[in-house]
Scaffold this active site. Sequence first.
Site, PDB file in Angstrom:
ATOM      1  N   HIS A 112       5.161  -0.366   8.320  1.00  0.00           N
ATOM      2  CA  HIS A 112       4.952   0.832   9.149  1.00  0.00           C
ATOM      3  C   HIS A 112       6.298   1.400   9.621  1.00  0.00           C
ATOM      4  O   HIS A 112       6.528   2.613   9.577  1.00  0.00           O
ATOM      5  CB  HIS A 112       4.142   0.481  10.402  1.00  0.00           C
ATOM      6  CG  HIS A 112       2.785  -0.089  10.146  1.00  0.00           C
ATOM      7  ND1 HIS A 112       2.467  -1.406  10.400  1.00  0.00           N
ATOM      8  CD2 HIS A 112       1.657   0.488   9.667  1.00  0.00           C
ATOM      9  CE1 HIS A 112       1.201  -1.617  10.102  1.00  0.00           C
ATOM     10  NE2 HIS A 112       0.684  -0.499   9.646  1.00  0.00           N
ATOM     11  N   GLN A 139      -5.133   5.404  -1.414  1.00  0.00           N
ATOM     12  CA  GLN A 139      -5.262   6.215  -0.192  1.00  0.00           C
ATOM     13  C   GLN A 139      -4.324   7.427  -0.264  1.00  0.00           C
ATOM     14  O   GLN A 139      -4.703   8.557   0.051  1.00  0.00           O
ATOM     15  CB  GLN A 139      -4.934   5.360   1.024  1.00  0.00           C
ATOM     16  CG  GLN A 139      -4.783   6.147   2.312  1.00  0.00           C
ATOM     17  CD  GLN A 139      -4.613   5.234   3.508  1.00  0.00           C
ATOM     18  OE1 GLN A 139      -5.569   4.722   4.044  1.00  0.00           O
ATOM     19  NE2 GLN A 139      -3.379   5.015   3.930  1.00  0.00           N
ATOM     20  N   ARG A 165      -3.340  -7.444   7.763  1.00  0.00           N
ATOM     21  CA  ARG A 165      -4.314  -8.526   7.519  1.00  0.00           C
ATOM     22  C   ARG A 165      -3.648  -9.840   7.126  1.00  0.00           C
ATOM     23  O   ARG A 165      -4.310 -10.884   7.134  1.00  0.00           O
ATOM     24  CB  ARG A 165      -5.343  -8.092   6.468  1.00  0.00           C
ATOM     25  CG  ARG A 165      -6.283  -7.019   6.987  1.00  0.00           C
ATOM     26  CD  ARG A 165      -7.496  -6.815   6.095  1.00  0.00           C
ATOM     27  NE  ARG A 165      -8.478  -5.932   6.707  1.00  0.00           N
ATOM     28  CZ  ARG A 165      -8.535  -4.613   6.538  1.00  0.00           C
ATOM     29  NH1 ARG A 165      -7.665  -4.007   5.746  1.00  0.00           N
ATOM     30  NH2 ARG A 165      -9.452  -3.889   7.143  1.00  0.00           N
TER      31      ARG A 165
HETATM   32  P1  AMP Z   1      -2.407   0.893   8.334  1.00  0.00           P
HETATM   33  O1  AMP Z   1      -1.968   0.658   9.737  1.00  0.00           O
HETATM   34  O2  AMP Z   1      -2.700  -0.345   7.578  1.00  0.00           O
HETATM   35  O3  AMP Z   1      -3.487   1.947   8.236  1.00  0.00           O
HETATM   36  O4  AMP Z   1      -1.139   1.524   7.600  1.00  0.00           O
HETATM   37  C1  AMP Z   1      -0.514   2.682   8.078  1.00  0.00           C
HETATM   38  C2  AMP Z   1       0.443   3.182   7.019  1.00  0.00           C
HETATM   39  O5  AMP Z   1       1.412   2.169   6.747  1.00  0.00           O
HETATM   40  C3  AMP Z   1      -0.273   3.494   5.705  1.00  0.00           C
HETATM   41  O6  AMP Z   1       0.270   4.682   5.159  1.00  0.00           O
HETATM   42  C4  AMP Z   1       0.063   2.295   4.858  1.00  0.00           C
HETATM   43  O7  AMP Z   1       0.067   2.577   3.468  1.00  0.00           O
HETATM   44  C5  AMP Z   1       1.463   1.964   5.352  1.00  0.00           C
HETATM   45  N1  AMP Z   1       1.800   0.570   5.027  1.00  0.00           N
HETATM   46  C6  AMP Z   1       1.071  -0.542   5.284  1.00  0.00           C
HETATM   47  N2  AMP Z   1       1.687  -1.642   4.780  1.00  0.00           N
HETATM   48  C7  AMP Z   1       2.826  -1.203   4.185  1.00  0.00           C
HETATM   49  C8  AMP Z   1       3.891  -1.842   3.469  1.00  0.00           C
HETATM   50  N3  AMP Z   1       3.906  -3.157   3.264  1.00  0.00           N
HETATM   51  N4  AMP Z   1       4.896  -1.078   2.999  1.00  0.00           N
HETATM   52  C9  AMP Z   1       4.895   0.274   3.195  1.00  0.00           C
HETATM   53  N5  AMP Z   1       3.931   0.935   3.858  1.00  0.00           N
HETATM   54  C10 AMP Z   1       2.910   0.208   4.350  1.00  0.00           C
END
Ligand code: AMP
Length: 293
Positions: A37, A153, A187
Site C-alpha cells: 500500500h 481488479q 491476508r
Molecule cells: P487492499 O487494501 O487489499 O484493497 O489493497 C489496496 C491497494 O493496494 C490495491 O490497489 C492493491 O492492489 C494494492 N496492493 C495490495 N498488495 C500489494 C502489493 N503487495 N504490492 C503492490 N500493491 C498492493
Amino acid sequence: MNVARTVVELREMLERKRRPGRTLGFVPTMGALHEGHLSLVRLAGQLDDVVLVSIFVNPLQFGPHEDFGAYPRDIESDLDLLEAEGTDVVFVPSVDEIFRRGALTTISVGPLGQVLEGEDRPGHFDGVCTIVAKLFNLVQPDHAFFGHKDAQQAAVLRRMVTDLNFSVDLVVGPTIRDADGLALSTRNAYLSREARMRALSLWRALEEGRRRLLSGHHIEVVEKTMWDVLASTDAVEPSYARVVDPDTFQTPDSGGSMLLAVAARVAGVRLIDNLLVDLRQPERGDETEGASH
Ligand code: AMP
C-alpha cells in the site's frame, strides 16, 4: 495530516486543499497497511501535489462466507504510517456513512468481472466497482493508484473508467514482495509460520510458469505446470492457474504480453498472485503502467 470520517468533512477538507493547477492523487485501500500500500502512496506523492488515501473495508466485495468480519483492521497504526509518508488527507468512513441510503444501484462490469477471481468470488468485482465509483465521485481525483498484485481488479477498473467516462487516470504500481518472493497481502497476517512457507508455492508456480512460457511451451502445459506446483504442496488447494491476456483475461493471442495468474487456499487462507510476461521483452516484469491510459 487531515482525517475525514464523514462525507461532509471530506468535502470541506478537499475544498481547502484543491487549488487550480494542483493535482490530486487517490489511493483506495482496505487498511491494515503494508509496504505494498505504501508504495502506492509514494507513487502518488511523486505524481501529485495532494495525496488522499481512503481506508474502508468494503462489505460489498466480500461473499457471504468470506472474512469481512475477521478482516484485519488497525486504524491507529495505519494513520501513523500514512502520517510518516506525508499523506495530506485520509478518508476513514464507517459502513453506515458510505451506505447511508443502502446500495440499490450497483455497477457490473460484465464478462471481465466473471472469470478467474470473478468466477471464484461471484459479485466481488461488482462490489469493487460500486465502491470505487462512489469514491471517485466523492474525491474526484486526477490519478488513482492500484497495485498489480490485484491485476484483474486493475483491469476491471480500467474498463469501468473507460466505459463510464470517469475523468481519472489509473496508475498501476508493481507488486511488492518479501525477499523470498511472497507477495505482500493483508491476508498474510492469517498465515502461521508453516503456512507462510507453503504460501511460497504461489511464487514458485509463477516462476516455473514463466520459465516454461519463455522456453516456448504451450499455454496448456504452462497452466498445468503451475497447477501441479500448487497441488503438490501440502495444505495448498489451488483455485486456478491460468495464462490470460492482461486486458481481457481471456485466452491470449500467441506472442505479446501474457499474464500468469494463480489463486489458492493455503491452510484455509485464500491468496492470489500474478506475473506479467512479455514474450517480446522477456526481462520486462510488472513495472508501473499508467497515467497515459
Ligand atoms: P487492499 O487494501 O487489499 O484493497 O489493497 C489496496 C491497494 O493496494 C490495491 O490497489 C492493491 O492492489 C494494492 N496492493 C495490495 N498488495 C500489494 C502489493 N503487495 N504490492 C503492490 N500493491 C498492493
